[in-house]
Design a protein around this motif. Sequence first.
Motif, PDB file in Angstrom:
ATOM      1  N   ASP A  61       0.811  -1.217   0.000  1.00 37.32           N
ATOM      2  CA  ASP A  61       0.000   0.000   0.000  1.00 37.32           C
ATOM      3  C   ASP A  61       0.847   1.272   0.000  1.00 37.32           C
ATOM      4  O   ASP A  61       0.690   2.165   0.843  1.00 37.32           O
ATOM      5  CB  ASP A  61      -0.968  -0.008   1.186  1.00 37.32           C
ATOM      6  CG  ASP A  61      -2.016  -1.102   1.046  1.00 37.32           C
ATOM      7  OD1 ASP A  61      -2.476  -1.343  -0.086  1.00 37.32           O
ATOM      8  OD2 ASP A  61      -2.377  -1.724   2.062  1.00 37.32           O
ATOM      9  N   GLU A  63       2.965   3.849  -3.155  1.00 35.78           N
ATOM     10  CA  GLU A  63       3.454   4.113  -4.513  1.00 35.78           C
ATOM     11  C   GLU A  63       4.907   4.549  -4.386  1.00 35.78           C
ATOM     12  O   GLU A  63       5.198   5.581  -3.758  1.00 35.78           O
ATOM     13  CB  GLU A  63       2.614   5.194  -5.195  1.00 35.78           C
ATOM     14  CG  GLU A  63       1.121   4.889  -5.231  1.00 35.78           C
ATOM     15  CD  GLU A  63       0.791   3.667  -6.066  1.00 35.78           C
ATOM     16  OE1 GLU A  63       1.120   3.660  -7.260  1.00 35.78           O
ATOM     17  OE2 GLU A  63       0.195   2.715  -5.507  1.00 35.78           O
ATOM     18  N   SER A  94       3.794   0.157  -7.730  1.00 33.57           N
ATOM     19  CA  SER A  94       2.662   0.120  -6.801  1.00 33.57           C
ATOM     20  C   SER A  94       2.800  -1.140  -5.961  1.00 33.57           C
ATOM     21  O   SER A  94       2.650  -2.253  -6.476  1.00 33.57           O
ATOM     22  CB  SER A  94       1.336   0.110  -7.572  1.00 33.57           C
ATOM     23  OG  SER A  94       1.163   1.303  -8.315  1.00 33.57           O
ATOM     24  N   GLY A  96       0.851  -2.073  -3.476  1.00 32.90           N
ATOM     25  CA  GLY A  96      -0.478  -2.643  -3.381  1.00 32.90           C
ATOM     26  C   GLY A  96      -0.636  -3.679  -2.280  1.00 32.90           C
ATOM     27  O   GLY A  96      -0.305  -3.452  -1.117  1.00 32.90           O
ATOM     28  N   PRO A 121      -1.112   5.854  -1.445  1.00 30.94           N
ATOM     29  CA  PRO A 121      -2.117   5.637  -2.487  1.00 30.94           C
ATOM     30  C   PRO A 121      -3.517   6.031  -2.021  1.00 30.94           C
ATOM     31  O   PRO A 121      -3.775   6.161  -0.820  1.00 30.94           O
ATOM     32  CB  PRO A 121      -2.027   4.141  -2.752  1.00 30.94           C
ATOM     33  CG  PRO A 121      -1.627   3.575  -1.418  1.00 30.94           C
ATOM     34  CD  PRO A 121      -0.705   4.596  -0.799  1.00 30.94           C
ATOM     35  N   ILE A 156       0.203   5.991 -11.307  1.00 27.21           N
ATOM     36  CA  ILE A 156       0.179   5.621  -9.895  1.00 27.21           C
ATOM     37  C   ILE A 156      -1.258   5.694  -9.391  1.00 27.21           C
ATOM     38  O   ILE A 156      -2.125   6.303 -10.019  1.00 27.21           O
ATOM     39  CB  ILE A 156       1.089   6.515  -9.020  1.00 27.21           C
ATOM     40  CG1 ILE A 156       0.659   7.985  -9.100  1.00 27.21           C
ATOM     41  CG2 ILE A 156       2.547   6.340  -9.378  1.00 27.21           C
ATOM     42  CD1 ILE A 156       1.342   8.866  -8.061  1.00 27.21           C
ATOM     43  N   HIS A 157      -1.481   5.074  -8.215  1.00 23.80           N
ATOM     44  CA  HIS A 157      -2.811   5.058  -7.605  1.00 23.80           C
ATOM     45  C   HIS A 157      -2.934   6.224  -6.619  1.00 23.80           C
ATOM     46  O   HIS A 157      -2.974   6.046  -5.402  1.00 23.80           O
ATOM     47  CB  HIS A 157      -3.046   3.729  -6.896  1.00 23.80           C
ATOM     48  CG  HIS A 157      -3.089   2.550  -7.816  1.00 23.80           C
ATOM     49  ND1 HIS A 157      -4.164   2.264  -8.632  1.00 23.80           N
ATOM     50  CD2 HIS A 157      -2.169   1.582  -8.065  1.00 23.80           C
ATOM     51  CE1 HIS A 157      -3.925   1.173  -9.332  1.00 23.80           C
ATOM     52  NE2 HIS A 157      -2.713   0.735  -9.009  1.00 23.80           N
TER      53      HIS A 157
END
Length: 228
Positions: A61, A63, A94, A96, A121, A156-157
């Motif tokens: 979680d 970037e 990412s 994630g 993110p 990116i998120h």
Amino acid sequence: MLTLRPSLERGHANHGWLDSRHSFSFAEYYDPAHMGVSSLRVINEDWIDPGAGFEPHPHRDMEIITYVMQGQIEHRDTMGSHSVLRAGEVQAMSAGSGILHSEFNPSDTKQLHLLQIWIQPNQRGVTPRYDQKDFSDSQGITLLVSPDGRDGSLPIHQQASLYQIKLDNETAQFNAEPDRTYYLQLARGTLAVNNVPMEAGDGATLSGETQLSLTADQQAEALLFELP
């Protein structure tokens, strides 16, 4: 409004093989007045010795953006990515739902110099992703990273964008949104931002601005973050 973050006021850690300057609180450096700006959480300026680097370690979680200024960095991760980035190349990862990766200086003789950047993110638990691109021939103001990967940038998120600024004895204008926050990190040279002089390693938070005037009396290289 512009708030300057002088280079020499950054946190500093020297581990022998790694010499690092922290713009914001990181690892053993903690300053409650400098925990990041908006979604921008980390800017570390790292100098890594030949053959040294970071063994495989986890992230999730976040970037993570790597901007190589000098030398090369070898990247491996549990997605199967294996690449070598050279000066002028940018990596966006990412983390994630979770990833392991390693970063090493593959050279036997040359030091690696880079900026390591973390952006929080706006989505958690996404599928990890890795991208890289060569921007070494770019000049002026170039979009490197964006939420949607527009204009050849890396996605990116987060509703954040990252611009590279490379100027040589010239002035450039950047149209800013007054409801957005900006952070400028000067990587090389000297630069005046709205008539405020900055030196290499300095950072600046800008808010409520509609125009950024960027003047370089010689060669200058900077990163400009547009943040929610």
